[in-house]
Structures are given as C-alpha cells and as structure tokens.
Enzyme design. Structure first.
Site, short mmCIF file in Angstrom:
data_model
loop_
_atom_site.label_atom_id
_atom_site.label_comp_id
_atom_site.label_asym_id
_atom_site.label_seq_id
_atom_site.Cartn_x
_atom_site.Cartn_y
_atom_site.Cartn_z
CG ASP A 22 -4.04 -8.49 -2.28
OD1 ASP A 22 -3.48 -7.46 -1.89
OD2 ASP A 22 -3.62 -9.20 -3.22
CD GLU B 49 -4.96 -3.40 -3.12
OE1 GLU B 49 -3.92 -2.77 -3.37
OE2 GLU B 49 -5.08 -4.62 -3.40
#
Ligand code: GLC
Length: 501
Positions: A190, A244
């Site tokens: 993330d 990401e």
C-alpha cells in the site's frame, strides 16, 4: 529460462468487506472468500489479492491496521486465513495479501504508547506543522493533548510511521516473515512510494502523487524494497511483491522494478487514459519500453469503476467500452489485475445515501467528495434481495445494493452466452490457451483511423475506439470478440482477438 508465475498472471482483487459474507453480519469475510474459490477457479484467474483483513477500527476500511499479525473478528480468525490459503492453493490459486507500511492505525499499541509520550519517534510528531494536506482532504496534522502534532497523510486514524527509525524497518521485515511463514505467495504494498518524507518536512506547492516530491517517492524507500526482496527471495516458491506506486512517468515507475527491488508495480497509466487510440498506444509504448515486467489494471477499490468512467465520457458506451478495454488489456504482455465485480459489468453506485457512506474521503471532505464507497458495494451473487446472496439469512449488506444488481448478479449471468460474466470466462480461458504460444513482445500493425491493431506471434488484437466501423486486419480465424462483427468490419467500441494468417 523459466517464467515466474506472476509475470503473466491474472490477479483478482478481493475487497474482503464486499465479496462474500459467510457469518451473516452483512460484512464480507475470509470464510466467504473460501466458499467462493470454485467461482474464481471457474472464472480462470491465477491469483487473488486480499485487501486488509487485520484487526482495525476501520477508519479506512482496514487500511488502518492495529495489529499486523492478526485477523479482525469481523473477517474471521487466523485459522480461517490459514484454511483459506490452503484451499486457494488446492484450487490452483496463489494468494497475495496487502501490507500497509506507510501508516498504522491510531489504535496500534505503538501509537497508543506514543500518545503517552513513549517512543514518539516511531511516528512523525512535531511542535509545529507544515502545509501538507491529507490525501483525503483537510490538514495532514492532528494535535494531541500535550500540544504536539502528528502527521497523517491519510485519515487522522492513520498516523504515518517514521521510516527513519530502524525499529520500524525491522518490524516490517518480521511482519513479512509472519505471513510468508503462513504460505502467502506475495504482497501488495500500500502507498509504496510513501514511507519516507523529505528531511525537514518542507512546505510543498503541489502535493499530487508525484514520483519525487518532499511527500512521496523519496530515494531512501528503495533500500527498504531491497531488504524486502532479500526476505522474499529467501523463501521457496517465487514469492513476490507488487507496489501501489503512483508516479508521473514510467521511468519513475521503473526505479521500483530494478532487479533487486519489487517484482511488479501497478501501472495506473492505463486506468487514467481516456478512450483514445493515441492515448492507449502511448501508454502501451511507454510501459513496454521502460518497465521490466508490465502490469495492467482498469479498476480497483479506489477509483470509479471503468464501465462508469467510460459512460461518463460518452453516455451509453460504458459496458461495450469496458469489455473492449478488458480484451485489449488481456492481450498485452505482462500481468492483469481485475477488480471484483468487473466480470459482472458492475457500474459505480453513484446514488448511495449519505448516511450509508463510510469512506473517510466522504467524511473528511464533509460530503464535498463522494468518496470510494460506490465501487465497494457488495457483490450480487443471486437475484433475490435483501442482499442478493451476499449474506446468508436476512442480513442487510454494509452498503445498500441498488435494484439493478439483480440483473447483474452471477445467478442471472451464469450460462447466458453474451453476458459479461461468460465473456470474461471465455477471454481468460483463451488467454490461458494462448499463453504458451505468444511471445512477450508486441508489434504494431498498420491501423485505420480510430483503431489500434497489434500482434503477438499468432495473436492479433484489434480495438476500435473511433466512430465508424473499420476493416479487420487479415486473419485466419476470429478467436473472440466483445460484440458482433459485421461482414469483416469491427464496429465502434468493440475489440477482437484474431488468429493470424
Ligand atoms: C491506498 C489504498 C486505499 C487507502 C490508502 C491509505 O491507496 O488502496 O484504499 O485508502 O492507500 O492506506
């Protein structure tokens, strides 16, 4: 050389809260995922990516992690997780889990200790603030009782960790091992371009997700991924990491994909491109020329579903364009990430009542921004309300499903030849069949105006983004098309796979 499993994998993102609820509380869970593995196997994907299921106060749907080594009771138990990994592997599916290193939850014991004045240097506390804003809107700083402020680039319940503290680095290496020991095949990282902030935290004039700014993309982050790579490589079975990474250019993206760093990164350029052959060609050229292992994605739990994005640009075209973009994406070299529900052609749910919305983007912007709940509405498995088979019994799902979900349900589409679900199944089956015979590289073919033709060995992919039908390139056989072809012509908003003559 053997090709690692992830290079051409089709990965299916499961937003756990909204996929399938087995416990009957209106929220999706790990047992729900396990029960649907046969569906995913039949769909033809290679791997699943599970969004965070760790203990969390859910200030950001679980991206606020209070314990990195557990399972939130809402989603099940650690035993449920282990059973899911075993069952997924039995179904031939790899498992990728989300790891959230940029910030923890404010309920994490470290932050609770920091509030008491202990080990504050695990986070970013200051006496004065700078002008940074939370990505979800509002200031990125919140004041605590003794007058100091802490940095949170997302919700106040997501304090940013201080990656300049070696304790933080060591802790995450241990967390990786914890899940690797439980058999996970990879991690989705993330906000992977976050973690480090420029020394001195200088004010910024523009805080968009940039490759390099005082806020994102600091060079120190690459050392972290070198460490992580060593841990991944120390396990058998090609464990991988996908970042990401939001960047402005594919050159910046490529930095994260150096041979001793991450295996993959999401490539958001495809998702951000308008419906245009020139835009698509540019994204493809940029990607394949700079990135070692390409990935493609059209939708995820943070963006408006692509059917609705295309519809917004040109009303009425959404579903046809969504299918055509998907077939084109599946023909590109590299791996493809799908988001749950796109195989049903689900649209964004734009008319959720305000009281139902839970996304911090909506809450922090005081309703000015709609937030991301519209792409997170629970999956309709069957025709009948109250939950369209999402929850057993009479439970109401955590976000209300619109009436139109009945027609889009799995039950309604199963076995219907021209349904989006059956189209996805065929496309994924054809991709699998072709996998051994097509080279990684692609070649452009001369394309008529408005269209884009390319070939990979025996496969030709053609997409028509224009307003008029175009003549198909020479071919032996039509493998699959997203809509009816008429007399050798490819209609607008349609894509086709052909076998080359
Ligand atoms: C990522 C996640 C998103 C989350 C944010 C903060 O962008 O995909 O859902 O809100 O990080 O963790």
């Amino acid at each position: 050389m053997d090709i690692p499993w992830w290079r051409d994998a089709v990965v299916y993102e499961i937003y756990v809260r909204s996929f399938a609820d087995a416990s009957g509380d209106g929220v999706g869970d790990l047992v729900g995922v396990r029960e649907r593995l046969p569906y995913l196997q039949r769909l033809g994907v290679d791997a699943i990516w599970l969004t965070p299921f760790y203990p969390s106060p859910m200030a950001d749907g679980g991206y606020d992690v209070a314990d990195y080594r557990g399972v939130d009771p809402l989603f099940g138990t650690l035993a449920d997780f282990e059973a899911l990994v075993t069952a997924a592997h039995e179904h031939g599916l790899r498992v990728i889990v989300d790891i959230v290193p940029n910030h923890s939850s404010s309920a994490h014991p470290w932050f609770q200790a920091a509030l008491k004045g202990e080990h504050r240097d695990r986070y970013i506390f200051r006496d004065t603030t700078n002008n940074w804003q939370s990505t979800f809107s509002g200031p990125a700083w919140t004041r605590v009782a003794d007058g100091q402020y802490y940095l949170h680039l997302f919700a106040p319940g997501q304090p940013d960790l201080n990656w300049r503290n070696p304790e933080v680095r060591a802790e995450f290496l241990d967390i990786l091992r914890f899940w690797l020991d439980r058999g996970v095949d990879g991690f989705r990282i993330d906000v992977a371009m976050g973690l480090y902030k420029a020394e001195g935290l200088p004010d910024v004039s523009d805080q968009s997700f940039k490759a390099v700014s005082p806020v994102w993309g600091q060079p120190e982050v690459h050392d972290v991924y070198r460490d992580w790579r060593r841990v991944l490589d120390s396990y058998p079975g090609e464990r991988m990491a996908v970042g990401e990474v939001w960047t402005d250019s594919s050159e910046d993206l490529a930095l994260y994909l150096r041979p001793d760093e991450l295996h993959q990164s999401f490539n958001f350029a495809w998702l951000q491109a308008p419906w245009s052959p020139t835009a698509f060609k540019k994204v493809i050229d940029d990607t394949v020329s700079t990135v070692r292992s390409a990935t493609w994605v059209l939708s995820n739990h943070d963006v408006v579903r692509h059917r609705t994005r295309y519809d917004a640009a040109d009303p009425g075209t959404g579903l046809a364009r969504a299918r055509a973009a998907l077939l084109t994406m599946l023909a590109l070299p590299g791996s493809a990430y799908l988001y749950q529900g796109e195989e049903l052609g689900l649209p964004e749910v734009t008319d959720l009542p305000d009281e139902a919305r839970q996304d911090p983007v909506f809450l922090q912007s005081k309703g000015e921004l709609p937030g991301r709940d519209g792409c997170r509405v629970p999956i309709p498995w069957t025709v009948d309300p109250p939950s369209h088979g999402f929850s057993p019994g009479g439970a109401e799902p955590w976000l209300p499903q619109p009436e139109t979900f009945a027609e889009l349900s799995v039950e309604k589409q199963e076995g219907v030849a021209d349904s989006t679900l059956e189209f996805y199944r065929r496309a994924l089956a054809c991709r699998r069949e072709l996998a051994g015979s097509i080279p990684y590289t692609l070649e452009w073919l001369k394309s008529p105006e408005g269209a884009l033709f390319f070939t990979r060995g025996p496969l030709i992919c053609a997409i028509n983004c224009g307003l008029r039908p175009v003549r198909l390139p020479a071919h032996d056989e039509v493998i699959l098309s997203t809509g009816a072809l008429k007399r050798g012509l490819l209609p607008p908003d349609t894509a086709v796979w052909l076998r080359r003559s």
